[in-house]
Design a protein around this motif. Structure first.
Motif, short mmCIF file in Angstrom:
data_model
loop_
_atom_site.label_atom_id
_atom_site.label_comp_id
_atom_site.label_asym_id
_atom_site.label_seq_id
_atom_site.Cartn_x
_atom_site.Cartn_y
_atom_site.Cartn_z
N VAL A 146 0.82 -1.21 0.00
CA VAL A 146 0.17 -0.06 0.05
C VAL A 146 0.77 1.25 0.12
O VAL A 146 0.60 2.16 -0.59
N THR A 147 1.96 0.98 1.04
CA THR A 147 3.06 2.40 0.99
C THR A 147 3.35 2.64 -0.38
O THR A 147 3.86 3.79 -1.00
N ILE A 148 3.98 1.45 -1.07
CA ILE A 148 4.63 1.35 -2.41
C ILE A 148 3.48 1.80 -3.44
O ILE A 148 4.06 2.77 -4.13
N LEU A 149 2.38 1.77 -3.46
CA LEU A 149 1.37 2.08 -4.41
C LEU A 149 1.37 3.81 -4.26
O LEU A 149 1.02 4.33 -5.34
N PHE A 150 1.20 4.32 -3.14
CA PHE A 150 1.25 5.81 -2.92
C PHE A 150 2.34 6.44 -3.42
O PHE A 150 2.17 7.31 -4.14
#
Length: 336
Positions: free
Chosen positions: A37-41
């Motif tokens: 999720v952090t990587i997607l942001f």
């Protein structure tokens, strides 16, 4: 408050734990599925920064240079990578210096597996994964030529394999040093390309890149052999610990796996060096061919510039006259 927790899930690294230290407790991190999720942001952040660099820097330079379509595409590619490699180089150097990985090389394998990471190390890895994943949709946004797509996909896949492998196998310290060396060589290469596109007679930076490339590859191979071949076999604690996030490090407990990784690394480095030598030989052939062509052209121009020798006398209406004005040809006598 609920939205704040959700926002932190996107912005900040997850899986923080308190680890006892000499001066109290130290907050560190390990990896998990929430990292996606952090990587997607940060993929979206990378796309925005990519557009800003393109709009406010590269496009303005391109309008002044009036490059062809092929050079325009390569200039944009190198310009983006120069900005990224320079930023990552400074950031990575700061991390390895502050964490003491350069001053103490034994820390690259001591206390392995390095399951718990400092905040700046984990955040650096997440941003690196986000950048190289953002490069996939950028192939469409930048309208990259079809013949250039396989080469760029290969480059992206290799970077993702290296960064994700170091992150999942808990080899983050070794991965940081290797990324530092790789980004140093890549920065000089793409900087040399930018200088070449502005002035095709200026190839000095390519020579600097060649030296830096060879030195960094020698250091890379030495580090792999030192850490994987000699450092990791001395480490005793290499157990499978899913509760701590240690899922793959136990593989290095098997000598067959270590030797397979080391052999694969050596073969890959040999392939890279072969391609580098082939590139340099082709570049030197083109350089000497261009120099010989220039010499031949200069010799032909010199020959054409030489004045032609004229016959004695002077010319009048295309006829050579003697010095007294008479024609040098003998006149036919009329028969009486």
């Amino acid at each position: 408050q609920v939205t704040a927790k959700t926002a932190f899930l996107f912005i900040l690294p997850q899986y923080n734990v308190s680890v006892p230290a000499a001066d109290g407790e130290l907050v560190q991190y390990h990896y998990g599925l929430k990292d996606l999720v952090t990587i997607l942001f940060y993929i979206f952040i990378a796309i925005i920064l990519h557009a800003v660099v393109q709009e406010y820097a590269l496009d303005k330079i391109n309008r002044r240079l009036h490059l062809s379509k092929v050079k325009h595409s390569k200039f944009n590619e190198s310009g983006q990578l120069v900005a990224f490699h320079l930023t990552s180089l400074i950031w990575c150097l700061y991390v390895v210096v502050t964490e003491g990985y350069i001053s103490n090389p034994r820390s690259l394998w001591e206390n392995y597996p390095h399951v718990y990471l400092p905040f700046q190390v984990k955040f650096f890895y997440l941003c690196q994964l986000a950048y190289w994943l953002h490069a996939l949709p950028e192939l469409y946004f930048q309208k990259v030529r079809k013949e250039d797509i396989p080469r760029q996909l290969q480059c992206i896949a290799l970077y993702l394999a290296h960064i994700a492998g170091a992150y999942l196998l808990n080899l983050t310290r070794l991965g940081l040093i290797l990324l530092l060396l790789q980004y140093l060589a890549e920065f000089f290469f793409h900087m040399a390309r930018l200088v070449y596109f502005t002035d095709e007679n200026n190839e000095k930076l390519f020579n600097v890149w060649a030296v830096v490339f060879v030195v960094t590859k020698l250091f890379t191979l030495t580090l792999y052999i030192l850490v994987i071949g000699f450092g990791l076999p001395r480490v005793e604690n290499q157990a499978l610990e899913p509760e701590r996030g240690n899922l793959f490090s136990f593989l290095f407990n098997h000598i067959l796996f270590r030797m397979s990784v080391l052999l694969l690394v050596c073969l890959f480095q040999a392939l890279v060096m072969w391609r580098f030598i082939h590139f340099q030989l082709r570049r030197w052939r083109e350089y000497w061919h261009e120099q010989s062509s220039r010499k031949r052209a200069a010799a032909c121009a010199k020959q054409q510039a030489k004045p032609l020798k004229r016959d004695s006398g002077y010319h009048e209406n295309g006829v050579v006259k003697a010095e007294n004005g008479t024609s040098p040809r003998t006149k036919k006598l009329k028969s009486p």
